[in-house]
Write a protein that holds these residues in place. Structure first.
Motif, PDB file in Angstrom:
ATOM      1  N   GLU A  13      71.816   8.207  -7.789  1.00 24.15           N
ATOM      2  CA  GLU A  13      71.687   8.235  -6.342  1.00 24.15           C
ATOM      3  C   GLU A  13      73.014   8.685  -5.727  1.00 24.15           C
ATOM      4  N   PRO A  14      72.963   9.360  -4.567  1.00 19.55           N
ATOM      5  CA  PRO A  14      74.226   9.780  -3.941  1.00 19.55           C
ATOM      6  C   PRO A  14      75.068   8.581  -3.545  1.00 19.55           C
ATOM      7  N   PRO A  15      76.364   8.618  -3.814  1.00 18.21           N
ATOM      8  CA  PRO A  15      77.238   7.505  -3.431  1.00 18.21           C
ATOM      9  C   PRO A  15      77.451   7.461  -1.922  1.00 18.21           C
ATOM     10  N   GLU A  16      78.039   6.389  -1.448  1.00 19.70           N
ATOM     11  CA  GLU A  16      78.268   6.219  -0.020  1.00 19.70           C
ATOM     12  C   GLU A  16      79.094   7.365   0.553  1.00 19.70           C
ATOM     13  N   ALA A  17      80.053   7.854  -0.219  1.00 12.50           N
ATOM     14  CA  ALA A  17      80.899   8.949   0.264  1.00 12.50           C
ATOM     15  C   ALA A  17      80.084  10.191   0.576  1.00 12.50           C
ATOM     16  N   GLY A  23      76.733  14.214   5.852  1.00 10.18           N
ATOM     17  CA  GLY A  23      76.105  13.891   7.124  1.00 10.18           C
ATOM     18  C   GLY A  23      74.625  14.218   7.145  1.00 10.18           C
ATOM     19  N   ASP A  24      74.202  14.967   8.170  1.00  5.32           N
ATOM     20  CA  ASP A  24      72.778  15.275   8.302  1.00  5.32           C
ATOM     21  C   ASP A  24      72.302  16.325   7.299  1.00  5.32           C
ATOM     22  N   LEU A  26      72.738  15.758   4.059  1.00  2.78           N
ATOM     23  CA  LEU A  26      72.688  15.035   2.797  1.00  2.78           C
ATOM     24  C   LEU A  26      71.414  15.350   2.032  1.00  2.78           C
ATOM     25  N   GLY A  27      70.291  15.467   2.727  1.00  3.87           N
ATOM     26  CA  GLY A  27      69.045  15.793   2.050  1.00  3.87           C
ATOM     27  C   GLY A  27      69.134  17.100   1.291  1.00  3.87           C
ATOM     28  N   ASP A  28      69.792  18.098   1.892  1.00  2.00           N
ATOM     29  CA  ASP A  28      69.971  19.381   1.210  1.00  2.00           C
ATOM     30  C   ASP A  28      70.940  19.240   0.041  1.00  2.00           C
ATOM     31  N   ALA A  29      71.967  18.411   0.213  1.00  2.50           N
ATOM     32  CA  ALA A  29      72.903  18.178  -0.890  1.00  2.50           C
ATOM     33  C   ALA A  29      72.191  17.515  -2.067  1.00  2.50           C
ATOM     34  N   VAL A  30      71.283  16.574  -1.770  1.00  2.00           N
ATOM     35  CA  VAL A  30      70.508  15.923  -2.824  1.00  2.00           C
ATOM     36  C   VAL A  30      69.625  16.949  -3.531  1.00  2.00           C
ATOM     37  N   ARG A  31      68.997  17.826  -2.756  1.00  2.00           N
ATOM     38  CA  ARG A  31      68.138  18.854  -3.353  1.00  2.00           C
ATOM     39  C   ARG A  31      68.961  19.778  -4.256  1.00  2.00           C
ATOM     40  N   TYR A  32      70.138  20.144  -3.826  1.00  2.00           N
ATOM     41  CA  TYR A  32      71.013  20.992  -4.637  1.00  2.00           C
ATOM     42  C   TYR A  32      71.420  20.271  -5.918  1.00  2.00           C
ATOM     43  N   ALA A  33      71.776  18.994  -5.791  1.00  3.93           N
ATOM     44  CA  ALA A  33      72.140  18.208  -6.967  1.00  3.93           C
ATOM     45  C   ALA A  33      70.970  18.128  -7.948  1.00  3.93           C
ATOM     46  N   GLU A  34      69.756  17.968  -7.425  1.00  3.47           N
ATOM     47  CA  GLU A  34      68.572  17.927  -8.284  1.00  3.47           C
ATOM     48  C   GLU A  34      68.364  19.247  -9.017  1.00  3.47           C
ATOM     49  N   LEU A  35      68.594  20.352  -8.324  1.00  3.34           N
ATOM     50  CA  LEU A  35      68.457  21.659  -8.959  1.00  3.34           C
ATOM     51  C   LEU A  35      69.489  21.856 -10.061  1.00  3.34           C
ATOM     52  N   LEU A  36      70.726  21.431  -9.799  1.00  2.00           N
ATOM     53  CA  LEU A  36      71.767  21.526 -10.825  1.00  2.00           C
ATOM     54  C   LEU A  36      71.415  20.675 -12.041  1.00  2.00           C
ATOM     55  N   ALA A  37      70.909  19.461 -11.780  1.00  8.71           N
ATOM     56  CA  ALA A  37      70.606  18.534 -12.870  1.00  8.71           C
ATOM     57  C   ALA A  37      69.395  18.963 -13.683  1.00  8.71           C
ATOM     58  N   ASP A  38      68.537  19.762 -13.099  1.00 10.23           N
ATOM     59  CA  ASP A  38      67.322  20.177 -13.794  1.00 10.23           C
ATOM     60  C   ASP A  38      67.429  21.645 -14.221  1.00 10.23           C
ATOM     61  N   ILE A  39      67.186  22.536 -13.284  1.00 12.03           N
ATOM     62  CA  ILE A  39      67.217  23.964 -13.596  1.00 12.03           C
ATOM     63  C   ILE A  39      68.604  24.422 -14.041  1.00 12.03           C
ATOM     64  N   GLY A  40      69.645  23.860 -13.416  1.00  9.34           N
ATOM     65  CA  GLY A  40      71.003  24.242 -13.794  1.00  9.34           C
ATOM     66  C   GLY A  40      71.302  23.958 -15.250  1.00  9.34           C
ATOM     67  N   VAL A  41      70.815  22.815 -15.734  1.00 14.22           N
ATOM     68  CA  VAL A  41      71.006  22.466 -17.139  1.00 14.22           C
ATOM     69  C   VAL A  41      70.106  23.321 -18.025  1.00 14.22           C
ATOM     70  N   PRO A  88      78.363  23.565  -1.664  1.00 12.62           N
ATOM     71  CA  PRO A  88      78.743  22.369  -0.900  1.00 12.62           C
ATOM     72  C   PRO A  88      79.533  22.707   0.363  1.00 12.62           C
ATOM     73  N   LEU A  89      80.402  23.701   0.271  1.00 20.29           N
ATOM     74  CA  LEU A  89      81.180  24.101   1.440  1.00 20.29           C
ATOM     75  C   LEU A  89      80.270  24.631   2.542  1.00 20.29           C
ATOM     76  N   ALA A  90      79.264  25.404   2.169  1.00 19.22           N
ATOM     77  CA  ALA A  90      78.320  25.940   3.153  1.00 19.22           C
ATOM     78  C   ALA A  90      77.509  24.830   3.817  1.00 19.22           C
ATOM     79  N   LEU A  91      77.156  23.789   3.065  1.00 20.82           N
ATOM     80  CA  LEU A  91      76.397  22.675   3.630  1.00 20.82           C
ATOM     81  C   LEU A  91      77.217  21.894   4.641  1.00 20.82           C
ATOM     82  N   VAL A  92      78.492  21.735   4.364  1.00 23.88           N
ATOM     83  CA  VAL A  92      79.363  20.946   5.238  1.00 23.88           C
ATOM     84  C   VAL A  92      79.866  21.762   6.426  1.00 23.88           C
ATOM     85  N   ARG A  93      80.022  23.080   6.237  1.00 24.02           N
ATOM     86  CA  ARG A  93      80.649  23.926   7.256  1.00 24.02           C
ATOM     87  C   ARG A  93      79.752  25.112   7.611  1.00 24.02           C
TER      88      ARG A  93
END
Length: 245
Positions: A13-17, A23-24, A26-41, A88-93
């Protein structure tokens, strides 16, 4: 997205940080993390052992780079790989215009799919090629970013010529950043670098903070030789070699 290898371990699960940093988005960051953990591997873009530490070691480590990137500038992420730090930079900025530069086809395919799935098309472009290959026709940027691409002297040889005058390269590095910067000073000076420093991003947010080497250029990024090479290539139509698959 095709599936070529066995899936990796479950993504934590995403940590508090992550809530604070993304911020808003986070859902996209989670989706990206899921893609890295699945398709990325499956596609060999990251190792399966990296999945349990995707958030702390990869996504957050890259996202806090946003702290040291100026507002509203253009960015080229050299050797973007699986999109770190560019995605990640694009998601934040969302104020940034980011080019993800990557020579390998399987990686640029992944990057294009991620950009579309996350709705980042307005601010992110995927470009296939090596820095030295795209140089003749590349529109120089304000900032070049990179992570785990090459030693600083070699990385600067690829990244610095892509900069506009008075731009800067931000390279995520490890504990030996100070020593690497010191060893590369001669090579950096020949590339038109006027100042080099080591920064820490994400202090109080990620532990340990991300170490960033910043090199700033003067009027001739890449030095006089690269400026002449760019002008010559532009005159003959900017022909480049085809990137390697």
């Amino acid at each position: 997205m095709s599936e070529d290898r066995a899936p990796a371990a479950a993504l934590p699960e995403p940590p508090e940080a992550a809530h604070e940093v993304f911020g808003d988005r986070l859902g996209d960051a989670v989706r990206y993390a899921e893609l890295l953990a699945d398709i990325g591997v499956r596609r060999g873009l990251i190792g399966p052992r990296e999945v349990p530490r995707l958030w702390e070691r990869h996504l957050l480590n890259c996202a806090v780079l946003a702290e040291v990137v100026p507002e509203g500038v253009t960015v080229c992420d050299v050797g973007s790989g699986a999109g770190l730090p560019g995605i990640p930079l694009a998601l934040v900025r969302p104020d940034l215009g980011i080019t993800l530069l990557e020579p390998l086809l399987r990686r640029t395919n992944f990057l294009s799919e991620v950009v579309e799935l996350l709705g980042l098309e307005d601010g992110v472009t995927v470009l296939r090629g090596r820095a030295e290959e795209v140089l003749p026709t590349f529109t120089p940027v304000h900032v070049v970013t990179a992570r785990a691409v090459a030693p600083l002297d070699r990385l600067a040889g690829w990244g610095v010529p892509l900069l506009r005058p008075y731009g800067e390269m931000l390279a995520l590095k490890g504990e030996t950043a100070e020593e690497e910067l010191k060893a590369a000073r001669g090579a950096l000076a020949k590339l038109g670098v006027v100042r080099g420093s080591v920064l820490h991003a994400g202090v109080g947010v990620v532990d340990p903070p991300s170490t960033v080497v910043r090199v700033e250029v003067g009027e001739s990024p890449g030095g006089v030789r690269f400026a002449a090479k760019r002008a010559k290539a532009a005159r003959r139509g900017g022909a480049t070699r085809r990137p390697r698959r």
